[in-house]
Write an enzyme that holds these catalytic residues in place. Sequence first.
Site, PDB file in Angstrom:
ATOM      1  CG  HIS B 113      11.211  -2.801  10.106  1.00 32.51           C
ATOM      2  ND1 HIS B 113      10.114  -2.970  10.912  1.00 32.51           N
ATOM      3  CD2 HIS B 113      11.939  -1.805  10.686  1.00 32.51           C
ATOM      4  CE1 HIS B 113      10.170  -2.111  11.932  1.00 32.51           C
ATOM      5  NE2 HIS B 113      11.275  -1.401  11.822  1.00 32.51           N
ATOM      6  CG  ASP B 116       4.084 -11.492   3.016  1.00 29.56           C
ATOM      7  OD1 ASP B 116       3.796 -11.537   1.811  1.00 29.56           O
ATOM      8  OD2 ASP B 116       3.556 -12.251   3.861  1.00 29.56           O
ATOM      9  CG  HIS B 118      -0.840 -10.719   0.981  1.00 33.51           C
ATOM     10  ND1 HIS B 118      -2.018 -10.628   1.694  1.00 33.51           N
ATOM     11  CD2 HIS B 118       0.129 -10.969   1.903  1.00 33.51           C
ATOM     12  CE1 HIS B 118      -1.775 -10.820   2.985  1.00 33.51           C
ATOM     13  NE2 HIS B 118      -0.481 -11.023   3.139  1.00 33.51           N
ATOM     14  CG  HIS B 153       1.810  -8.102   6.013  1.00 40.06           C
ATOM     15  ND1 HIS B 153       2.563  -8.910   6.831  1.00 40.06           N
ATOM     16  CD2 HIS B 153       1.094  -8.934   5.215  1.00 40.06           C
ATOM     17  CE1 HIS B 153       2.303 -10.177   6.549  1.00 40.06           C
ATOM     18  NE2 HIS B 153       1.431 -10.225   5.567  1.00 40.06           N
ATOM     19  CB  CYS B 154       6.435  -5.340   8.448  1.00 45.28           C
ATOM     20  SG  CYS B 154       8.125  -5.575   9.014  1.00 45.28           S
ATOM     21  CG  HIS B 163       7.107  -5.529  13.040  1.00 39.44           C
ATOM     22  ND1 HIS B 163       8.169  -4.869  12.471  1.00 39.44           N
ATOM     23  CD2 HIS B 163       7.572  -6.044  14.208  1.00 39.44           C
ATOM     24  CE1 HIS B 163       9.237  -4.981  13.263  1.00 39.44           C
ATOM     25  NE2 HIS B 163       8.894  -5.692  14.316  1.00 39.44           N
ATOM     26  CG  MET B 168       5.324  -1.569   9.908  1.00 42.21           C
ATOM     27  SD  MET B 168       6.973  -2.254  10.137  1.00 42.21           S
ATOM     28  CE  MET B 168       7.764  -1.747   8.618  1.00 42.21           C
ATOM     29  CG  HIS B 273     -22.920   0.658   4.565  1.00 45.23           C
ATOM     30  ND1 HIS B 273     -23.874  -0.074   3.917  1.00 45.23           N
ATOM     31  CD2 HIS B 273     -23.501   1.841   4.900  1.00 45.23           C
ATOM     32  CE1 HIS B 273     -25.003   0.638   3.857  1.00 45.23           C
ATOM     33  NE2 HIS B 273     -24.804   1.808   4.438  1.00 45.23           N
ATOM     34  CD  GLU B 297     -27.510  -4.396   2.249  1.00 45.26           C
ATOM     35  OE1 GLU B 297     -28.008  -5.521   2.115  1.00 45.26           O
ATOM     36  OE2 GLU B 297     -27.988  -3.538   2.991  1.00 45.26           O
ATOM     37  CB  THR B 298     -22.568  -4.021   3.584  1.00 49.61           C
ATOM     38  OG1 THR B 298     -23.420  -3.004   4.107  1.00 49.61           O
ATOM     39  CG2 THR B 298     -21.410  -4.225   4.555  1.00 49.61           C
ATOM     40  CG  HIS B 324     -23.086  -1.155   8.331  1.00 50.76           C
ATOM     41  ND1 HIS B 324     -23.941  -1.604   9.322  1.00 50.76           N
ATOM     42  CD2 HIS B 324     -23.741  -0.138   7.708  1.00 50.76           C
ATOM     43  CE1 HIS B 324     -25.066  -0.910   9.273  1.00 50.76           C
ATOM     44  NE2 HIS B 324     -24.968  -0.009   8.310  1.00 50.76           N
TER      45      HIS B 324
END
Lengths: 239, 361
Positions: B113, B116, B118, B153-154, B163, B168, B273, B297-298, B324
């Site tokens: 494994h 990463d 971001h 994440h992996c 993965h 992950m 939402h 709202e969303t 939503h």
Amino acid sequence: MRALLVGAMLLGGCMQTSGIDESDWVRIAAGTARYQAADASGATFEQHSDGFAIMRRQVSQAEYAACVAANACLPLDGDLREASAADLAAVGVSWMDASAYAQWLTQRTGVVHRLPTYAEWVLAAGEAFQDIQAEVFDDARNPAQRWLAEYDRESRRKPLDPRPRAFGSQGSNANGLLDVAGNVWEWTDSCFGKGDFCGIRIAAGQHPSGLSDFVRDPISGACSVGVPPSNLGFRLVRE
Amino acid sequence: MKGFKPLLIASAIALSFTSTSLLADTTDGLERVKVDLVAPPQVHAHEQATSSKPKVVQFRMTIEEKKMVIDGQGTTLQAMTFDGSMPGPTMVVHEGDYVELTLVNPASNSMPHNIDFHAATGALGGAKLTQVAPGEEVVLRFKADRSGTFVYHCAPEGMVAWHVLAGMSGTLMVLPRDGLKDPEGKPLHYDRAYTIGEFDLYIPKDKDGKYKDYADLGSSFQDSREAMRTLIPTHVVFNGKVGALTGDGALTAKVGETVLFIHSQANRDTRPHLIGGHGDWVWETGKFDNPPEKNLETWFIRGGSAGAALYTFKQPGVYAYVNHNLIEAMELGAAGHVKVEGEWNDDLMKQIKAPGPITAK
């Protein structure tokens, strides 16, 4: 001969006009059912019955299959379409399916068969019926108190193993009814809510469940919580 | 042995001319703090604004491969997780801090494994420098040089999608040193922070349409890959399981409290939402240097990102927090609840007439 007999039964022929065997019926004496409203509005109901006969067990897969074979009931979904065991409850049935079966049996036997009212189910279930605890809230102007209490109550309900079990394997109550409040909820004729419109019926079991009459396989969604009925089946009453 | 000594001195002299010497470290002299991670939806205790100098914040995550039940029917996923939860724990630092992660891949696991981030710059977000086989651990440090909520994440070569979809992913939140602000620069605070990780899951089915259960991770790969390639998820869940944030797992708040909802989706777009509520201030893209949007709202969370929404509850009751896309929420599982206690506000809402017969006028 055997093939002929089975064929006659499947076609709903004259060989079995009596429908469900007499030993499968239980007589419930006159009485008054008391229960909290299924919608947890806090309302209490009292309903008197003059007595009735109710099936000892739920309607079986074999019985429902015979109704389907007679083109009087709709086939069930998925694997249940082929289900035909005589010792297992017909499940995956909607209120409409259950009503169609009652109507077919009525026509076939000439005796009125129908779904019980919720009050009748409560009477028949006897000690197996567990009412919702009445709750009192100190602030009537805050509806959220009730919503939160309902939510917690529903959250506490744990799912049952939904796998089918032979009639009688979930016990019998003092009235002699089998498998009451087990893993099959039973459709009643009673409306969930009030008013003339009745598209939502009460399915009776460990807790009352309001479900649209066409639902065969209940799920709980994002706006509701807790555990939906494990299975939907039914038993019938005679006057 | 003696013969090597002049060479060592020579290289030391040479290195001392470069700006980043191996002997001097850019984090020398910085305070180092260890932070214990907690399982989502909780977020570890942290300062919202800080007056301290940049620190090195040390985290430790152990990768757990394990079978997890992902719905009420007992359907299982051969999951891969950071620290045992889906999503992995949320890490919080401040802009300018250094994240120093010890990533442990125990010998009991069966796969290599990595991770990463971001939020990180270079080496595929650190993935190139963190590949660990079972029985190994690695330490990565990177500078959190921009603020925001960021997915981690992996990302093992050739198997990234599997993965990530097997569990992950998680969120790193890098707060501005002086905290969150509205577009006018006024400070924004929260009383609670919850972290929601949404996953689209693709559970293989057998010929009869029943979900398959696998004895081990490896045997689930081929079928899972085929199920993934349909792009039609069998489940869409918050925090690893249908209903994980409902009932006993429901989020809680009180009227008047401000809640920060951190929402990550490492793979696929989603649209949170709050039923019966709003997003007072929303960083849809999660990046705090951009002014938050007001009164949404969303909000839209792009696949492969994390966003943040701030809301002050004004009314008690049970709120549903959903994706939503209502098919995904109600049928596939992407729904949670928030239980909010407090006084009802009749001014905001009141039932004037209870349901009853229709009258003439």
